[in-house]
Design a protein around this motif. Structure first.
Motif, short mmCIF file in Angstrom:
data_model
loop_
_atom_site.label_atom_id
_atom_site.label_comp_id
_atom_site.label_asym_id
_atom_site.label_seq_id
_atom_site.Cartn_x
_atom_site.Cartn_y
_atom_site.Cartn_z
N UNK A 79 -8.84 13.65 28.90
CA UNK A 79 -10.03 14.50 29.04
C UNK A 79 -10.49 15.01 27.68
N UNK A 80 -9.55 15.37 26.81
CA UNK A 80 -9.92 15.83 25.47
C UNK A 80 -10.59 14.71 24.69
N UNK A 81 -10.06 13.52 24.82
CA UNK A 81 -10.66 12.38 24.11
C UNK A 81 -12.06 12.11 24.65
N UNK A 82 -12.22 12.22 25.97
CA UNK A 82 -13.54 12.03 26.57
C UNK A 82 -14.54 13.04 26.02
N UNK A 83 -14.08 14.29 25.87
CA UNK A 83 -14.97 15.33 25.34
C UNK A 83 -15.35 15.05 23.89
N UNK A 84 -14.41 14.58 23.09
CA UNK A 84 -14.71 14.27 21.69
C UNK A 84 -15.74 13.15 21.59
N UNK A 85 -15.59 12.12 22.43
CA UNK A 85 -16.54 11.02 22.42
C UNK A 85 -17.92 11.49 22.89
N UNK A 86 -17.92 12.36 23.89
CA UNK A 86 -19.18 12.91 24.40
C UNK A 86 -19.89 13.73 23.33
N UNK B 249 -7.59 12.32 35.30
CA UNK B 249 -6.80 11.61 34.28
C UNK B 249 -5.97 12.66 33.55
N UNK B 250 -4.93 12.25 32.79
CA UNK B 250 -4.17 13.24 32.02
C UNK B 250 -5.06 14.03 31.07
N UNK B 251 -4.63 15.25 30.74
CA UNK B 251 -5.48 16.15 29.95
C UNK B 251 -5.80 15.59 28.57
N UNK C 142 -4.91 4.00 36.47
CA UNK C 142 -6.04 4.78 36.97
C UNK C 142 -5.80 6.29 36.89
N UNK C 143 -5.22 6.74 35.79
CA UNK C 143 -5.02 8.16 35.57
C UNK C 143 -3.74 8.73 36.18
N UNK C 144 -3.07 7.95 37.02
CA UNK C 144 -1.81 8.41 37.62
C UNK C 144 -0.64 7.98 36.73
N UNK C 145 0.43 8.77 36.78
CA UNK C 145 1.62 8.51 35.96
C UNK C 145 2.85 8.54 36.86
#
Length: 235
Positions: A10-17, A5-7, A226-229
């Motif tokens: 990924x940052x948002x995923x890390x914050x939620x984790x 997915x776009x970076x 699905x993460x593509x742009x």
């Protein structure tokens, strides 16, 4: 370099984790990076810096552009619109988010989730029910060329009956953008009939239009799935 997915996601995923598992953010970032095939977040970031994506949104926009930013729900179109504004603010541009969907507090929380705190305070949030072409043009009057504004979202600009038809509002904003050099991006819905089994990415023909709009008024479009742009010019 291709990430799942776009970076910014990924940052948002890390914050939620980090929040859900009560671990340090740097540990969460490393875990996300390992899932992408990198030993640590620093290695992922350095690889990204060495091989920057060639589909960045801001770098592909010119003064006076009207951009469609479309995806089905949950595929990141609002987050990408906010990232566009964060990037513009980091370049020292005026950046404005017009939203008929979120409160200012909710929008600020989303900006923070993207790591935009360093420039998020320079990003203006206009959250109101009366947003329309006239109010957008009035708010942006006198803005320098290259100012970036994101409108959330296209299909509800004329939801209230006292507002002009959507086609008239788009035509008015097209003229304003060309006259002022302001870049206007419109978050837009994709119709429920879109079938990713037939085509992996939505396109112009998949945009939901409950009311008629001349899509030729827009100069560029960006679609996500699905993460593509996919970024394209509109003829």
């Amino acid at each position: 370099m291709r990430l799942s997915v776009p970076v910014y996601q990924l940052k948002r995923r890390a914050k939620l984790l980090a929040r859900s598992e009560k671990i340090a953010l740097h540990d969460a970032l490393d875990r996300v990076a390992r899932a992408e095939g990198f030993a640590s977040w620093s290695l992922l970031a350095s690889r990204l810096e060495a091989n920057p994506p060639d589909r960045t949104i801001l770098s592909r926009l010119a003064a006076g552009d009207l951009l469609l930013l479309g995806a089905r729900p949950g595929h990141g179109k609002t987050l990408l619109g906010l990232q566009l504004l964060i990037d513009a603010a980091r370049e020292g541009r005026r950046a404005v988010f017009f939203t008929l969907e979120y409160s200012e507090r909710e929008a600020r929380e989303r900006i923070r989730s993207l790591g935009g705190g360093d420039r998020g305070d320079r990003l203006e949030i206009v959250a109101a029910d009366d947003i329309c072409a006239d109010s957008i043009a009035r708010h942006l009057a006198g803005s320098p060329s290259g100012t970036v504004a994101v409108v959330d979202y296209l299909q509800i600009l004329d939801q209230q009956r006292h507002k002009p038809p959507l086609s008239e509002q788009v035509s008015s904003l097209e003229a304003f953008a060309l006259r002022s050099g302001v870049v206007l991006a419109f978050i837009t819905q994709i119709d429920r009939s879109y079938d990713p089994q037939r085509t992996p990415m939505p396109g112009i023909g998949d945009i939901r239009l409950p009311n008629p709009v001349d899509l030729g008024s827009f100069s560029k479009a960006c679609f996500l799935h699905e993460g593509a742009v996919r970024f394209e010019a509109i003829a």
